[in-house]
Write an enzyme that holds these catalytic residues in place. Structure first.
Site, PDB file in Angstrom:
ATOM      1  N   SER A  60       1.495   9.102  -2.658  1.00  0.00           N
ATOM      2  CA  SER A  60       1.755   9.545  -0.453  1.00  0.00           C
ATOM      3  C   SER A  60       0.962   8.443  -0.057  1.00  0.00           C
ATOM      4  O   SER A  60       1.661   8.590   1.430  1.00  0.00           O
ATOM      5  CB  SER A  60       2.350  11.161  -0.358  1.00  0.00           C
ATOM      6  OG  SER A  60       0.846  11.618  -0.757  1.00  0.00           O
ATOM      7  N   GLU A  90      -3.963   1.869 -12.632  1.00  0.00           N
ATOM      8  CA  GLU A  90      -4.682   2.215 -11.787  1.00  0.00           C
ATOM      9  C   GLU A  90      -5.592   1.174 -12.235  1.00  0.00           C
ATOM     10  O   GLU A  90      -6.110   0.802 -11.622  1.00  0.00           O
ATOM     11  CB  GLU A  90      -4.638   3.353 -10.940  1.00  0.00           C
ATOM     12  CG  GLU A  90      -3.160   3.734 -10.405  1.00  0.00           C
ATOM     13  CD  GLU A  90      -2.598   5.767 -10.171  1.00  0.00           C
ATOM     14  OE1 GLU A  90      -2.243   5.413  -8.958  1.00  0.00           O
ATOM     15  OE2 GLU A  90      -3.829   5.843 -10.809  1.00  0.00           O
ATOM     16  N   LYS A 108      -8.835  16.818  -1.417  1.00  0.00           N
ATOM     17  CA  LYS A 108      -8.933  16.235  -2.477  1.00  0.00           C
ATOM     18  C   LYS A 108     -10.469  16.805  -3.563  1.00  0.00           C
ATOM     19  O   LYS A 108     -10.659  16.371  -3.665  1.00  0.00           O
ATOM     20  CB  LYS A 108      -9.061  14.704  -2.773  1.00  0.00           C
ATOM     21  CG  LYS A 108      -6.631  14.923  -2.040  1.00  0.00           C
ATOM     22  CD  LYS A 108      -6.055  15.576  -3.198  1.00  0.00           C
ATOM     23  CE  LYS A 108      -4.861  15.212  -3.222  1.00  0.00           C
ATOM     24  NZ  LYS A 108      -4.402  13.958  -3.146  1.00  0.00           N
ATOM     25  N   GLY A 123      -5.058   6.035  -3.559  1.00  0.00           N
ATOM     26  CA  GLY A 123      -5.593   7.824  -3.344  1.00  0.00           C
ATOM     27  C   GLY A 123      -5.940   8.379  -4.846  1.00  0.00           C
ATOM     28  O   GLY A 123      -6.992   7.454  -6.032  1.00  0.00           O
ATOM     29  N   ALA A 124      -6.533  10.079  -4.948  1.00  0.00           N
ATOM     30  CA  ALA A 124      -7.117  10.824  -5.551  1.00  0.00           C
ATOM     31  C   ALA A 124      -6.197  11.902  -6.092  1.00  0.00           C
ATOM     32  O   ALA A 124      -6.444  12.367  -4.886  1.00  0.00           O
ATOM     33  CB  ALA A 124      -8.095  10.424  -5.455  1.00  0.00           C
ATOM     34  N   ASP A 125      -6.630  12.460  -6.783  1.00  0.00           N
ATOM     35  CA  ASP A 125      -5.667  14.298  -7.016  1.00  0.00           C
ATOM     36  C   ASP A 125      -7.474  14.531  -6.261  1.00  0.00           C
ATOM     37  O   ASP A 125      -7.040  16.473  -5.781  1.00  0.00           O
ATOM     38  CB  ASP A 125      -5.133  13.777  -8.074  1.00  0.00           C
ATOM     39  CG  ASP A 125      -4.224  13.554  -8.624  1.00  0.00           C
ATOM     40  OD1 ASP A 125      -3.017  13.612  -7.606  1.00  0.00           O
ATOM     41  OD2 ASP A 125      -3.874  12.602  -9.640  1.00  0.00           O
ATOM     42  N   LYS A 156      -7.307  11.067 -11.395  1.00  0.00           N
ATOM     43  CA  LYS A 156      -5.809  10.602 -10.830  1.00  0.00           C
ATOM     44  C   LYS A 156      -5.214  10.067 -11.976  1.00  0.00           C
ATOM     45  O   LYS A 156      -4.806  10.558 -13.138  1.00  0.00           O
ATOM     46  CB  LYS A 156      -6.206   8.755 -10.351  1.00  0.00           C
ATOM     47  CG  LYS A 156      -7.212   8.538  -8.873  1.00  0.00           C
ATOM     48  CD  LYS A 156      -8.061   7.139  -9.042  1.00  0.00           C
ATOM     49  CE  LYS A 156      -5.888   6.435  -9.053  1.00  0.00           C
ATOM     50  NZ  LYS A 156      -5.623   7.065  -8.510  1.00  0.00           N
ATOM     51  N   GLY A 207       0.859  10.527 -10.417  1.00  0.00           N
ATOM     52  CA  GLY A 207       2.242  10.091 -10.030  1.00  0.00           C
ATOM     53  C   GLY A 207       1.998   8.841 -11.462  1.00  0.00           C
ATOM     54  O   GLY A 207       3.307   8.272 -12.009  1.00  0.00           O
TER      55      GLY A 207
HETATM   56  C1  5RP Z   1      -1.227   8.214  -8.431  1.00  0.00           C
HETATM   57  C2  5RP Z   1      -1.916   8.950  -8.587  1.00  0.00           C
HETATM   58  C3  5RP Z   1      -2.552   9.002  -6.395  1.00  0.00           C
HETATM   59  O1  5RP Z   1      -3.519   8.369  -6.531  1.00  0.00           O
HETATM   60  C4  5RP Z   1      -2.660  10.546  -6.853  1.00  0.00           C
HETATM   61  O2  5RP Z   1      -1.788  11.374  -7.464  1.00  0.00           O
HETATM   62  C5  5RP Z   1      -2.997  10.704  -5.533  1.00  0.00           C
HETATM   63  O3  5RP Z   1      -1.654  10.875  -5.116  1.00  0.00           O
HETATM   64  P1  5RP Z   1      -0.994  11.471  -3.272  1.00  0.00           P
HETATM   65  O4  5RP Z   1      -1.741  10.399  -2.315  1.00  0.00           O
HETATM   66  O5  5RP Z   1      -0.121  11.403  -3.416  1.00  0.00           O
HETATM   67  O6  5RP Z   1      -1.956  12.480  -3.453  1.00  0.00           O
HETATM   68  O7  5RP Z   1      -2.833   8.829  -8.856  1.00  0.00           O
HETATM   69  O8  5RP Z   1      -0.850   8.257  -9.935  1.00  0.00           O
END
Ligand code: 5RP
Length: 218
Positions: free
Chosen positions: A30, A103, A121, A82-84, A94, A97
């Protein structure tokens, strides 16, 4: 600011790292969706993009941004994703998604990894977010047993097939005190394609969305 507004603020700021005339590495999620929206405003100033997922490719295509096969690209100056979770050492989890393998491949090619994230995050220690592991389908149960031996509680992410035709195990309760070593240990399990620890090759820059706008940390 809402969480989504913070993601957007970080995504827009990340345009400053895009070199004119270059091919840009584009992640998934996102936050990256906001980045693609922002990138579209300067699409005539870049050559195109390399994408880390089918979803991002579709969005880039819709804007008329040319998407190159990574095999035809020698050089990527920047990868934006992005990152979790991310620590002060720029180690990340990560794969929320399910796009972690592509990635990690695009990140490996890029000279600079720019992580874009809202401030939620940022964590002191990785592991509250369950660690995604991409697995060859026939190895799922074996890999799950091996992950238990490493101290985690793997859960099969039902109904998800990755862009590479594989499955995801989300590992809960993993104590990740040494992310670089843990990344290597999990990747050494036969049947694992890759895991969502981005520690050996972490981020170079973090663009963080905060309630007061964006902040660059490097
Ligand atoms: C997808 C990822 C995303 O970068 C991670 O899940 C962060 O997602 P978001 O920007 O929706 O918070 O690693 O595989």
């Amino acid at each position: 600011m809402t969480q989504d507004e913070m993601k957007k603020a970080a995504a827009i700021k990340a345009l400053e790292f895009v070199e004119k005339g270059s091919i840009v590495g584009v992640g998934t999620g996102s936050t990256v969706n906001h980045f693609i929206d922002a990138l579209a405003t300067m699409k005539d100033q870049i050559e195109g993009a390399v994408s880390s997922s089918e979803v991002s490719t579709q969005k880039l295509d819709a804007y008329g941004i040319e998407v190159f096969d990574l095999n035809s690209v020698d050089d990527l100056s920047v990868y934006v994703d992005g990152a979790d979770e991310i620590t002060e050492h720029m180690h990340m989890i990560k794969g929320g998604g399910a796009a972690l393998t592509r990635e990690k491949i695009v990140a490996a090619v890029a000279k600079k990894f720019v992580c874009i994230a809202d401030e939620s995050k940022q964590v002191p220690i990785l592991g509250a977010f369950p660690l995604p592991v991409e697995v060859i389908p026939m190895a799922r149960s074996y890999v799950a047993r091996e992950l238990v031996k490493l101290g985690g509680d793997p859960m099969y992410r039902q109904g998800v097939v990755t862009d590479n035709g594989n499955v995801i195990l989300d590992v809960y309760n993993m104590s990740i005190l040494n992310p670089v070593e843990m990344e290597k240990n999990i990747n050494a399990i036969v049947g694992v394609v890759t895991n969502g620890l981005f520690a050996d090759r972490g981020a170079d820059v973090l663009v963080l969305g905060t309630p007061n706008g964006s902040k660059v940390i490097s």
